[in-house]
Design a protein around this motif. Structure first.
Motif, PDB file in Angstrom:
ATOM      1  N   GLN A   1      48.402  35.746  32.593  1.00 56.40           N
ATOM      2  CA  GLN A   1      49.530  36.262  33.364  1.00 56.40           C
ATOM      3  C   GLN A   1      50.021  37.558  32.727  1.00 56.40           C
ATOM      4  O   GLN A   1      49.776  37.811  31.544  1.00 56.40           O
ATOM      5  N   HIS A   2      50.727  38.356  33.511  1.00 53.61           N
ATOM      6  CA  HIS A   2      51.226  39.630  33.002  1.00 53.61           C
ATOM      7  C   HIS A   2      52.542  39.984  33.678  1.00 53.61           C
ATOM      8  O   HIS A   2      52.925  39.391  34.688  1.00 53.61           O
TER       9      HIS A   2
ATOM     10  N   LYS B   1      40.031  38.791  37.006  1.00 50.19           N
ATOM     11  CA  LYS B   1      40.768  39.612  36.054  1.00 50.19           C
ATOM     12  C   LYS B   1      41.490  38.731  35.035  1.00 50.19           C
ATOM     13  O   LYS B   1      41.857  37.599  35.335  1.00 50.19           O
ATOM     14  N   ILE B   2      41.708  39.270  33.821  1.00 51.73           N
ATOM     15  CA  ILE B   2      42.301  38.500  32.735  1.00 51.73           C
ATOM     16  C   ILE B   2      43.274  39.361  31.939  1.00 51.73           C
ATOM     17  O   ILE B   2      43.368  40.570  32.141  1.00 51.73           O
ATOM     18  N   THR B   3      43.990  38.710  31.027  1.00 49.60           N
ATOM     19  CA  THR B   3      44.757  39.412  29.998  1.00 49.60           C
ATOM     20  C   THR B   3      44.176  39.021  28.644  1.00 49.60           C
ATOM     21  O   THR B   3      43.608  37.939  28.490  1.00 49.60           O
TER      22      THR B   3
ATOM     23  N   GLY C   1      28.239  40.831  34.870  1.00 51.53           N
ATOM     24  CA  GLY C   1      27.572  39.762  34.134  1.00 51.53           C
ATOM     25  C   GLY C   1      28.509  38.621  33.788  1.00 51.53           C
ATOM     26  O   GLY C   1      28.087  37.631  33.194  1.00 51.53           O
ATOM     27  N   GLU C   2      29.776  38.765  34.150  1.00 51.94           N
ATOM     28  CA  GLU C   2      30.777  37.741  33.900  1.00 51.94           C
ATOM     29  C   GLU C   2      31.533  37.431  35.180  1.00 51.94           C
ATOM     30  O   GLU C   2      31.459  38.172  36.171  1.00 51.94           O
ATOM     31  N   TYR C   3      32.318  36.361  35.129  1.00 55.28           N
ATOM     32  CA  TYR C   3      33.181  36.013  36.260  1.00 55.28           C
ATOM     33  C   TYR C   3      34.424  35.323  35.719  1.00 55.28           C
ATOM     34  O   TYR C   3      34.487  34.925  34.555  1.00 55.28           O
TER      35      TYR C   3
ATOM     36  N   PRO D   1      41.726  31.107  30.952  1.00 62.06           N
ATOM     37  CA  PRO D   1      42.186  31.991  29.888  1.00 62.06           C
ATOM     38  C   PRO D   1      41.250  33.140  29.559  1.00 62.06           C
ATOM     39  O   PRO D   1      41.658  34.100  28.909  1.00 62.06           O
ATOM     40  N   GLU D   2      39.985  33.066  29.966  1.00 59.14           N
ATOM     41  CA  GLU D   2      39.036  34.121  29.596  1.00 59.14           C
ATOM     42  C   GLU D   2      37.920  34.211  30.624  1.00 59.14           C
ATOM     43  O   GLU D   2      37.772  33.343  31.492  1.00 59.14           O
ATOM     44  N   CYS D   3      37.134  35.272  30.499  1.00 61.62           N
ATOM     45  CA  CYS D   3      35.986  35.455  31.393  1.00 61.62           C
ATOM     46  C   CYS D   3      34.862  34.514  30.981  1.00 61.62           C
ATOM     47  O   CYS D   3      34.694  34.183  29.804  1.00 61.62           O
TER      48      CYS D   3
END
Length: 204
Positions: free
Chosen positions: A112-113, A129-131, A146-148, A154-156
Motif C-alpha cells: 500500500q502507499h 505493482k508493489i511497494t 518475467g514477474e507478476y 507483499p512482493e513480486c
C-alpha cells in the motif's frame, strides 16, 4: 464591615455589586481583586472560575481566541505528540491516521502507499505493482518483465518454468505456446524447441 475581595478565578468589573462573577471557560484571573479576566493562550484551556490555564494534552489542541474554549481532539489524518499546542500536524506521506485525538501516525504496510499528507488511509497497489518497504510515499512500482503480482501480495513473484511475461507490471504470466519452452523461472520469452525436438503441451 469591609468589602470582600473577589478570589482568583472570579472578577467584578463594576463598583457596588453584591457578588463576583466567575471567569468564563477559556478565561482566567490569577489574582484576587480582579476587575477582568484574561484569555488563555493557544494550546491552553480553563474551565469556568479557574485561576490558571491548563495545557492541552497530547493528541489535542486549542487555537487562541477560538470560540472553542476547551481543547479539541486532533482530526483524523493529524496528530500531536506534545502538550500545550495550538494546532495538530498532518500525517506525512506514506502514513495515515484514522482516529481522532492521535499522538502519532501509522506507516502504510507493504503493498500500500500514500503520496499525500494528512490522509485517513493508504491505497492498495493495483495488480502488477508493489511497494518496497513500509511507509511508501510515492507511486507503486511495477514488477519487472518475467514477474507478476497479485493485488495485496507483499512482493513480486517470478514466472514459473513453462511460463513467461514480456511486459512489466502484470498480474500473471502466460504459458509457452506449442513448440516453445522455458526451463527456468522469471523468463521474458519462451525459446523455440531446437531441431529434432518438439513440445506439444502449452506451459512447458
Amino acid at each position: 464591615v469591609v468589602c470582600s475581595a473577589c478570589k482568583a478565578g472570579w472578577f467584578s468589573a463594576k463598583a457596588g455589586v453584591s457578588d463576583c462573577t466567575k471567569c468564563a471557560e477559556g478565561m482566567f484571573s490569577d489574582q484576587e481583586i480582579s476587575t477582568a479576566c484574561k484569555s488563555c493562550l493557544g494550546g491552553q484551556f480553563s474551565r469556568a472560575g479557574e485561576a490558571k490555564c491548563t495545557y492541552c494534552a497530547p493528541g489535542e489542541y486549542r487555537v487562541q481566541g477560538s470560540k472553542e474554549q476547551l481543547c479539541k481532539q486532533c482530526e483524523v489524518g493529524k496528530f500531536q505528540l506534545k502538550t500545550g499546542q495550538s494546532s495538530c500536524d498532518k500525517c506525512a506521506p506514506g502514513q495515515y491516521g484514522n482516529e481522532e485525538g492521535s499522538m502519532g501516525c501509522t506507516k502504510c504496510i507493504i503493498g500500500q502507499h500514500q503520496t499525500l499528507a494528512g490522509q485517513q488511509s493508504c491505497i492498495k497497489c493495483p495488480p502488477g505493482k508493489i511497494t518496497r518497504h513500509l511507509g511508501w510515499s510515492s507511486a507503486c512500482e511495477p514488477c519487472q518483465a518475467g514477474e507478476y503480482h497479485l493485488s495485496g501480495a507483499p512482493e513480486c513473484n517470478k514466472c514459473q518454468p513453462g511460463h513467461y511475461q514480456a511486459d512489466p507490471g502484470q498480474a500473471g504470466c502466460a504459458k509457452c505456446e506449442h513448440g516453445r519452452f522455458t526451463s527456468q523461472r522469471a523468463q521474458r520469452a519462451c525459446h523455440l524447441c531446437p531441431a529434432g525436438r518438439f513440445q506439444d503441451d502449452e506451459g512447458s
